[in-house]
Design a protein around this motif. Structure first.
Motif, mmCIF file in Angstrom:
data_model
loop_
_atom_site.group_PDB
_atom_site.id
_atom_site.type_symbol
_atom_site.label_atom_id
_atom_site.label_comp_id
_atom_site.label_asym_id
_atom_site.label_seq_id
_atom_site.Cartn_x
_atom_site.Cartn_y
_atom_site.Cartn_z
ATOM 1 N N LEU A 68 5.311 9.792 1.701
ATOM 2 C CA LEU A 68 4.860 8.431 1.403
ATOM 3 C C LEU A 68 6.027 7.458 1.262
ATOM 4 C CD1 LEU A 68 1.988 9.272 -1.116
ATOM 5 C CD2 LEU A 68 1.760 8.393 1.203
ATOM 6 N N THR A 128 -1.516 5.197 5.782
ATOM 7 C CA THR A 128 -1.405 4.562 4.463
ATOM 8 C C THR A 128 -2.766 4.165 3.921
ATOM 9 O OG1 THR A 128 0.794 3.699 5.023
ATOM 10 C CG2 THR A 128 -0.369 2.628 3.221
ATOM 11 N N TYR A 179 0.824 -1.206 0.000
ATOM 12 C CA TYR A 179 0.000 0.000 0.000
ATOM 13 C C TYR A 179 0.861 1.261 0.000
ATOM 14 C CZ TYR A 179 -4.549 -2.247 0.837
ATOM 15 O OH TYR A 179 -5.706 -2.960 0.724
ATOM 16 N N ALA A 180 1.898 1.264 0.841
ATOM 17 C CA ALA A 180 2.746 2.451 0.966
ATOM 18 C C ALA A 180 3.451 2.761 -0.349
ATOM 19 C CB ALA A 180 3.763 2.238 2.085
ATOM 20 N N LYS A 235 -4.760 5.870 0.613
ATOM 21 C CA LYS A 235 -5.172 5.045 -0.520
ATOM 22 C C LYS A 235 -6.574 5.404 -0.998
ATOM 23 C CE LYS A 235 -6.453 0.359 -1.835
ATOM 24 N NZ LYS A 235 -6.667 -1.038 -1.421
ATOM 25 N N ILE A 263 7.340 6.659 4.663
ATOM 26 C CA ILE A 263 6.507 5.648 5.320
ATOM 27 C C ILE A 263 6.883 4.257 4.839
ATOM 28 C CG2 ILE A 263 4.151 4.736 5.471
ATOM 29 C CD1 ILE A 263 3.135 7.602 5.486
ATOM 30 N N ALA A 264 7.037 4.107 3.513
ATOM 31 C CA ALA A 264 7.411 2.808 2.954
ATOM 32 C C ALA A 264 8.782 2.373 3.456
ATOM 33 C CB ALA A 264 7.401 2.880 1.423
ATOM 34 N N ASN A 307 0.905 3.949 -3.032
ATOM 35 C CA ASN A 307 0.522 5.344 -2.789
ATOM 36 C C ASN A 307 1.578 6.301 -3.317
ATOM 37 O OD1 ASN A 307 -1.884 4.721 -1.516
ATOM 38 N ND2 ASN A 307 -1.030 4.769 0.537
ATOM 39 N N TYR A 308 2.839 5.944 -3.146
ATOM 40 C CA TYR A 308 3.938 6.802 -3.606
ATOM 41 C C TYR A 308 3.864 7.011 -5.114
ATOM 42 C CZ TYR A 308 8.624 8.056 -5.160
ATOM 43 O OH TYR A 308 9.685 8.655 -5.789
ATOM 44 N N SER A 365 -4.921 10.156 -2.315
ATOM 45 C CA SER A 365 -4.033 9.965 -3.454
ATOM 46 C C SER A 365 -4.674 10.450 -4.752
ATOM 47 C CB SER A 365 -3.648 8.486 -3.591
ATOM 48 O OG SER A 365 -2.738 8.140 -2.592
#
Length: 479
Positions: free
Chosen positions: A432, A468, A415-416, A472, A435-436, A419-420, A476
């Motif tokens: 983002l 995250t 998900y992370a 989503k 976070i990942a 999203n990026y 985003s």
């Protein structure tokens, strides 16, 4: 408008009343019993914070995080064991009550009963409840304690979904987190410079288990105001990763004065990370940054940071520095074959594999290590130190539970990263990918240590997972 003003006035009046009562009461009781005065003062402050938490659940969300970080300080000052878990549960339930009974309407299109990550979470939760009937578990008490902590994390994740309703709230969270992490790092550096305070030394000395984990080769590992050096080191690594990622932003986005502040944060957090003596956290730093570097090789600032970081790592690993215990311990994290304790962990892992193969649902929760000796004495796993989050999951929950854990962590990373690549704004992309990177670092750290199971790190990880999921569905932009 009237309602908000009434709430604000109520909070002010309660604060004034409580402090008017507290000042003479604490002064009087301090002359009788110092320990009682600490408890009373903490109770008065706690009651005031609880009132604020119930009236404003968003502010209470941050109060809960701060309390979770510093709750062990009064315990050390009182030189006794306190029910810190109960305090955390009370504050979290107050935040939950505030979120439920608020008049604010939530605008969200999150598919709570269709989202793959949440569905895996529900399945894992059901599996945790079924573990109550695990025939290999000797004690029901251990399961009750475990499930209470699990429900606490479960509630916090969904509160994050409620609090982080837009990018302004996410910005606020990251600013708050970096300030809190920097404050912890500064206190940790102070502990290293002047030594542990008398009440901290006394508390460690009276607790043999704490003494073994904190004092290493005659030198204390620094823990700041957190529970232990491991939690402190893991969070310093996570925060340093975020700061380094933000440092690669363009000057238009983050000006030079702000980048100097980021550099200051990075320096103190890296120093604190080194003083914590947490080898797993040492490995987390390059692992998380590698993911960031791989997706941003086209960025000039990223290449500069990558070059500086690589040069610094090589200098520490192979430079002529032999007198610093911190540097020596740092090197053992990357040269494990020369460290007997790391080799012993591998031997223990191989010796316990037959048990994993023969117990698909595991030995039951709270049956491994010290928890097993406390709640399931005599169990085959009691006293066995897994030194790995994945190994603990395999032993307590079986390979079925391990599969669920791996699916959940994979979906969080997926998900992370997704999203990026969906986002266009530069600041959003940096947040983002940070976070990942942090999630990936914790995922890898789980192999060598129970990094995600620590109280402080689990709070941070669940906050990132909540952000995250929210991004989503609501924030985003598809290209």
């Amino acid at each position: 408008m009237y309602s908000q003003q009434t709430k604000r006035n109520t909070v002010i009046y309660l604060f004034i009343l409580l402090w008017v009562i507290a000042v003479p009461a604490v002064a009087f009781l301090s002359s009788l019993n110092a320990k009682l005065s600490i408890v009373l003062c903490g109770g008065v402050i706690g009651l005031a914070l609880a009132t604020v938490t119930a009236l404003n659940f968003r502010l209470g969300y941050y109060i809960y995080i701060v309390i979770s970080f510093i709750i062990h300080v009064p315990e050390r000052m009182a030189k006794t064991t306190m029910p810190v878990g109960v305090v955390m549960d009370i504050f979290l339930l107050l935040v939950l009550a505030g979120a439920i009974f608020t008049r604010e309407k939530e605008k969200s299109n999150i598919e709570y009963f269709k989202d793959p990550l949440l569905l895996i979470l529900y399945l894992y939760s059901a599996y945790m409840l079924i573990q109550c009937f695990n025939p290999n578990m000797y004690s029901f008490q251990g399961w009750v304690i475990f499930i209470r902590v699990y429900i606490r994390n479960f509630i916090f994740l969904f509160l994050t979904l409620r609090v982080m309703k837009g990018w302004p709230e996410i910005y606020k969270f990251f600013k708050f987190w970096l300030v809190l992490a920097t404050a912890a790092a500064l206190y940790g550096c102070l502990q290293q410079a002047v030594g542990l305070l008398p009440f901290e030394k006394a508390y460690i000395a009276m607790n043999p288990d704490k003494f073994k984990t904190v004092v290493l080769q005659g030198r204390p590992r620094i823990f700041s105001f957190m529970a232990d050096p491991a939690a402190f080191g893991v969070l310093m690594a996570c925060s340093a990763i975020i700061c380094m990622v933000l440092l690669t932003a363009s000057q238009k986005l983050i000006s030079f004065p702000k980048k100097f502040i980021l550099i200051f944060m990075i320096v103190v957090q890296l120093l604190a990370l080194g003083f914590s003596g947490t080898r797993t956290a040492y490995v987390m730093l390059p692992v998380g940054l590698v993911l960031f570097f791989l997706v941003n090789l086209h960025n000039r600032n990223t290449l500069i940071i990558a070059g500086i970081f690589t040069f610094t790592m090589l200098a520490i690993l192979f430079g002529p520095f032999y007198s610093s215990p911190t540097i020596i311990r740092f090197r053992t994290a990357f040269m494990g074959s020369q460290d007997e304790s790391l080799n012993l962990r591998d031997v223990n892992r191989h010796s316990i594999q037959p048990y994993i193969y023969s117990h698909p649902i595991g030995g039951g929760v709270m049956t491994v290590g010290g928890d097993g000796e406390t709640y399931n004495p005599g169990h085959r796993l009691a006293g066995f130190q897994p030194d790995s989050g994945y190994l603990r999951a395999a032993l307590e929950l079986g390979w079925i539970g391990l599969i669920l854990v791996c699916l959940y962590t994979y979906m969080g990373i997926h998900y992370a990263v997704a999203n990026y690549f969906r986002e266009e704004d530069e600041l959003h992309k940096l947040l983002l990918i940070s976070i990942a990177a942090v999630m990936f670092a914790i995922l890898v750290a789980q192999y060598a240590q129970e990094a995600a199971g620590l109280v402080e790190s689990s709070i941070f990880l669940n906050a990132l997972l909540g952000i995250t999921i929210r991004i989503k569905y609501n924030l985003s932009k598809s290209k």
